[in-house]
Design a protein around this motif. Sequence first.
Motif, PDB file in Angstrom:
ATOM      1  N   ILE A 149       0.829  -1.212   0.000  1.00  0.00           N
ATOM      2  CA  ILE A 149       0.000   0.000   0.000  1.00  0.00           C
ATOM      3  C   ILE A 149       0.858   1.255   0.000  1.00  0.00           C
ATOM      4  CG2 ILE A 149      -1.670   1.334   1.362  1.00  0.00           C
ATOM      5  CD1 ILE A 149      -2.727  -1.416   2.367  1.00  0.00           C
ATOM      6  N   THR A 150       1.893   1.276   0.818  1.00  0.00           N
ATOM      7  CA  THR A 150       2.719   2.478   0.943  1.00  0.00           C
ATOM      8  C   THR A 150       3.531   2.773  -0.311  1.00  0.00           C
ATOM      9  OG1 THR A 150       4.517   1.202   1.964  1.00  0.00           O
ATOM     10  CG2 THR A 150       2.920   2.242   3.445  1.00  0.00           C
ATOM     11  N   ARG A 151       3.673   1.792  -1.217  1.00  0.00           N
ATOM     12  CA  ARG A 151       4.500   1.973  -2.405  1.00  0.00           C
ATOM     13  C   ARG A 151       3.679   2.157  -3.686  1.00  0.00           C
ATOM     14  NH1 ARG A 151       9.111  -2.546  -2.396  1.00  0.00           N
ATOM     15  NH2 ARG A 151       9.523  -1.510  -4.386  1.00  0.00           N
ATOM     16  N   ILE A 152       2.379   2.129  -3.576  1.00  0.00           N
ATOM     17  CA  ILE A 152       1.554   2.356  -4.760  1.00  0.00           C
ATOM     18  C   ILE A 152       1.648   3.831  -5.146  1.00  0.00           C
ATOM     19  CG2 ILE A 152      -0.825   2.370  -5.624  1.00  0.00           C
ATOM     20  CD1 ILE A 152      -1.357  -0.082  -3.960  1.00  0.00           C
ATOM     21  N   PRO A 153       1.818   4.147  -6.424  1.00  0.00           N
ATOM     22  CA  PRO A 153       1.988   5.542  -6.855  1.00  0.00           C
ATOM     23  C   PRO A 153       0.852   6.443  -6.398  1.00  0.00           C
ATOM     24  CG  PRO A 153       2.494   4.047  -8.654  1.00  0.00           C
ATOM     25  CD  PRO A 153       1.928   3.199  -7.545  1.00  0.00           C
ATOM     26  N   LEU A 154       1.199   7.692  -6.121  1.00  0.00           N
ATOM     27  CA  LEU A 154       0.243   8.665  -5.603  1.00  0.00           C
ATOM     28  C   LEU A 154      -0.979   8.795  -6.504  1.00  0.00           C
ATOM     29  CD1 LEU A 154      -0.600  10.931  -3.668  1.00  0.00           C
ATOM     30  CD2 LEU A 154       0.852  12.486  -4.983  1.00  0.00           C
ATOM     31  N   ASP A 155      -0.772   8.910  -7.812  1.00  0.00           N
ATOM     32  CA  ASP A 155      -1.904   9.087  -8.721  1.00  0.00           C
ATOM     33  C   ASP A 155      -2.876   7.914  -8.639  1.00  0.00           C
ATOM     34  OD1 ASP A 155      -0.862  11.480  -9.514  1.00  0.00           O
ATOM     35  OD2 ASP A 155      -0.095  10.773 -11.441  1.00  0.00           O
ATOM     36  N   THR A 156      -2.333   6.716  -8.478  1.00  0.00           N
ATOM     37  CA  THR A 156      -3.197   5.541  -8.361  1.00  0.00           C
ATOM     38  C   THR A 156      -3.998   5.587  -7.074  1.00  0.00           C
ATOM     39  OG1 THR A 156      -1.637   4.187  -9.639  1.00  0.00           O
ATOM     40  CG2 THR A 156      -3.236   3.017  -8.286  1.00  0.00           C
ATOM     41  N   VAL A 157      -3.342   5.936  -5.969  1.00  0.00           N
ATOM     42  CA  VAL A 157      -4.043   6.027  -4.683  1.00  0.00           C
ATOM     43  C   VAL A 157      -5.151   7.074  -4.743  1.00  0.00           C
ATOM     44  CG1 VAL A 157      -3.821   6.588  -2.233  1.00  0.00           C
ATOM     45  CG2 VAL A 157      -2.042   5.246  -3.374  1.00  0.00           C
ATOM     46  N   LEU A 158      -4.862   8.217  -5.342  1.00  0.00           N
ATOM     47  CA  LEU A 158      -5.868   9.280  -5.437  1.00  0.00           C
ATOM     48  C   LEU A 158      -7.062   8.834  -6.276  1.00  0.00           C
ATOM     49  CD1 LEU A 158      -3.633  12.464  -5.910  1.00  0.00           C
ATOM     50  CD2 LEU A 158      -4.668  11.570  -3.804  1.00  0.00           C
ATOM     51  N   ALA A 159      -6.802   8.092  -7.339  1.00  0.00           N
ATOM     52  CA  ALA A 159      -7.893   7.602  -8.182  1.00  0.00           C
ATOM     53  C   ALA A 159      -8.749   6.588  -7.424  1.00  0.00           C
ATOM     54  CB  ALA A 159      -7.332   6.977  -9.459  1.00  0.00           C
ATOM     55  N   VAL A 160      -8.104   5.729  -6.648  1.00  0.00           N
ATOM     56  CA  VAL A 160      -8.846   4.744  -5.854  1.00  0.00           C
ATOM     57  C   VAL A 160      -9.641   5.442  -4.754  1.00  0.00           C
ATOM     58  CG1 VAL A 160      -8.624   2.783  -4.280  1.00  0.00           C
ATOM     59  CG2 VAL A 160      -7.229   2.892  -6.361  1.00  0.00           C
ATOM     60  N   ALA A 161      -9.035   6.432  -4.100  1.00  0.00           N
ATOM     61  CA  ALA A 161      -9.734   7.183  -3.055  1.00  0.00           C
ATOM     62  C   ALA A 161     -10.963   7.884  -3.624  1.00  0.00           C
ATOM     63  CB  ALA A 161      -8.795   8.201  -2.414  1.00  0.00           C
ATOM     64  N   ALA A 162     -10.828   8.451  -4.814  1.00  0.00           N
ATOM     65  CA  ALA A 162     -11.969   9.121  -5.450  1.00  0.00           C
ATOM     66  C   ALA A 162     -13.078   8.122  -5.744  1.00  0.00           C
ATOM     67  CB  ALA A 162     -11.513   9.815  -6.729  1.00  0.00           C
ATOM     68  N   GLU A 163     -12.701   6.925  -6.174  1.00  0.00           N
ATOM     69  CA  GLU A 163     -13.695   5.887  -6.464  1.00  0.00           C
ATOM     70  C   GLU A 163     -14.402   5.433  -5.189  1.00  0.00           C
ATOM     71  OE1 GLU A 163     -15.973   3.074  -8.607  1.00  0.00           O
ATOM     72  OE2 GLU A 163     -14.892   4.883  -9.194  1.00  0.00           O
TER      73      GLU A 163
END
Length: 253
Positions: A128-142
Amino acid sequence: MTSEKPTEDYAARAEILKLARVLDVEPARLEYLARVDADDLQAFREQVTDTLFDANAAALQRMALAARVVPVGVLAKIAETVFGPLLCARIAGLVDVARGVDVAKRLSPQFLAEVAAELDPRRASAIITRIPLDTVLAVAAELARKEDWITLGRFVGHLPDLTVRRALEQIDDPALLRIAFVLDDKRRIDHVVGLLPAHRLGRLVTAASADEDLWPPALDLLSHVGEARRATLKPMLGGLPEAFRDRVQATIK
């Protein structure tokens, strides 16, 4: 006017919501647990989660080992079209970290959000801590679009501060209150609030004042922030509805 339980009961109420998710039942079915200590409820929830994740451990370990030899692109396609989110969540904590991150990069935010809802972040924190920021933000938005506050709350404690700050920028005030209410480690609330712009704590209280359903999350949040942050709210109390103002005053005194 609806009556509220004392602030100290909010933690148990939040734990019931999270336990209901793990057991896949409606929270109302677990209301009989409302008087159980919140720490005991959390311990029980974690025991149930461990039992679910440890079931068929040998078979899952064999699948994780087999995943080492499959090309990452093929593995990502298999994960999304064959395994599904539940099985991916079970395996996530067993695969090599670098490989798990490479696979996650190739999955859609929609699918990752479904995996996140099934995942025990304690077991996959390194990924989790190494997933790229853009990916995390997209998942959080979803997850926010799906109003899955529980999943968002479970991941806050496993993400770097920069990621948390950026994710919270795209989440509105009512949603942020609901996420904070089900945060796994309430001791982090003051730290998380410190990642927000200074004026946003006041905005959270104002948002709660307009919706009685948000009073418990707001009061619970205020009970976990430090005295310095509470003091910043005192000048704005006069503009709050009387019943809510009284409870806020009792919480931040």
